[in-house]
Design an enzyme around this catalytic site. Structure first.
Site, mmCIF file in Angstrom:
data_model
loop_
_atom_site.group_PDB
_atom_site.id
_atom_site.type_symbol
_atom_site.label_atom_id
_atom_site.label_comp_id
_atom_site.label_asym_id
_atom_site.label_seq_id
_atom_site.Cartn_x
_atom_site.Cartn_y
_atom_site.Cartn_z
ATOM 1 N N LYS A 10 0.847 -1.197 0.000
ATOM 2 C CA LYS A 10 0.000 0.000 0.000
ATOM 3 C C LYS A 10 0.874 1.234 0.000
ATOM 4 O O LYS A 10 2.042 1.212 0.417
ATOM 5 C CB LYS A 10 -0.946 0.010 1.210
ATOM 6 C CG LYS A 10 -0.258 0.109 2.582
ATOM 7 C CD LYS A 10 0.106 1.506 3.034
ATOM 8 C CE LYS A 10 0.910 1.495 4.334
ATOM 9 N NZ LYS A 10 1.563 2.784 4.646
ATOM 10 N N ASP A 136 -2.300 -1.651 10.327
ATOM 11 C CA ASP A 136 -2.549 -1.648 8.883
ATOM 12 C C ASP A 136 -3.175 -2.946 8.380
ATOM 13 O O ASP A 136 -3.553 -3.029 7.211
ATOM 14 C CB ASP A 136 -1.238 -1.423 8.116
ATOM 15 C CG ASP A 136 -0.748 0.016 8.196
ATOM 16 O OD1 ASP A 136 -1.578 0.910 8.465
ATOM 17 O OD2 ASP A 136 0.456 0.246 7.984
#
Length: 289
Positions: A10, A136
């Site tokens: 990401k 995350d």
């Protein structure tokens, strides 16, 4: 039985820190999107009731420090799973890079083991479990593009951003996220315009996306590591439309739409930096199929 699962990296298009929470974490607002740079996990059932991690990357731990190991252990404990598993991790995402490589491996393990062990959990249930492993992991369970709030575990889906190239460059250093947060001065930071980024993504307005990139952690890491600042300056000099550090760094990424400019930035950085990638933003969320 074997199962292959992709674990995409990401980037943070926007990262804001609002305040320190009573539990010691920071309250954040992050807009994250997955990119076409991914580790690959191969999950294999074992006769023995144990978890094995296999990786040829010397920076990847093969014990309970590994987040994919923790994901498997969490599922075994929570659902009384008596089957063992070997998780072979083929690393492509740089380690300790601000790209959520370890978190994405954990999320991929959760999705894959849900199928391998026939647990029948939804993505929402897997994301909730992921929040127990790391901030995350919940986002990485879903993938796609999202606004993450709380300590990162509250995930609200967003549309796919405008199509563009993402060029990433990571110097040969590691950055401690905890150290960066410790040095963060909450009284004098310049906050990114989170709502502006959300509006730009919804409108698919590429120029507005580029105008609204921002990361409050960037100044801390740039001051600690001059090589990160140098990469950022090089990307700007080569003509990137937007340049930003991802997460707590040290990876810096640039956005461009034109192939010719992508090649110029990519080739220019390869003589300057250890790990350089040119990839696309991925589309939709993961599915359980």
């Amino acid at each position: 039985m074997k199962l292959l699962v992709k674990a995409p990296a990401k980037i943070n298009l926007s990262l804001d820190v609002l305040h320190k929470r009573p539990d010691g974490y920071h309250e954040v607002e992050m807009i994250m999107t997955t990119i076409d740079l991914a580790d690959r996990l191969e999950l294999s059932l074992l006769d023995k009731n144990e978890i094995q991690i296999v990786s040829h990357n010397r920076f990847v731990p093969d014990d309970d420090r590994n987040l994919a190991y923790q994901a498997a252990q969490l599922l075994k404990d929570r659902f009384n799973v008596k089957q063992g598993v070997m998780i072979a991790i083929e690393k492509t995402i740089p380690v300790a890079a601000g790209l959520a490589g370890g978190s994405s491996d954990a999320a991929a393990a959760l999705r894959g083991l849900n199928k391998l062990w026939n647990l029948g959990l939804s993505l929402d249930e897997l994301a909730s479990l992921g929040s127990e492993i790391g901030s995350d992991v919940s986002f990485c369970v879903y993938g796609g593009t999202a606004l993450a709030t709380g300590r990162g575990e509250i995930v609200s889906q967003l549309p796919v951003p405008p199509t563009c190239w993402v060029i990433l460059a990571k110097p040969f250093i590691g950055v401690s996220t905890a150290d960066v947060y410790r040095r963060l001065d909450l009284t004098r930071m310049k906050h990114p315009h989170t709502e502006g980024m959300i509006e730009a993504i919804k409108k698919k307005n590429y120029a507005q996306v580029c105008e609204n990139v921002g990361n409050v952690l960037e100044e801390v890491t740039l001051n600690l590591y001059p090589e990160v600042a140098q990469i950022k300056e090089q990307m700007k000099r080569f003509g990137a439309d937007a340049v930003l550090m991802s997460g707590s760094g040290p990876t810096v990424f640039s956005l461009v739409q034109h192939d010719s400019r992508m090649h110029r930035i990519y080739n220019g950085l390869r003589g300057f930096c250890d790990q350089v990638f040119a990839v696309r933003i991925l589309g939709d969320r993961h599915s359980l199929d």
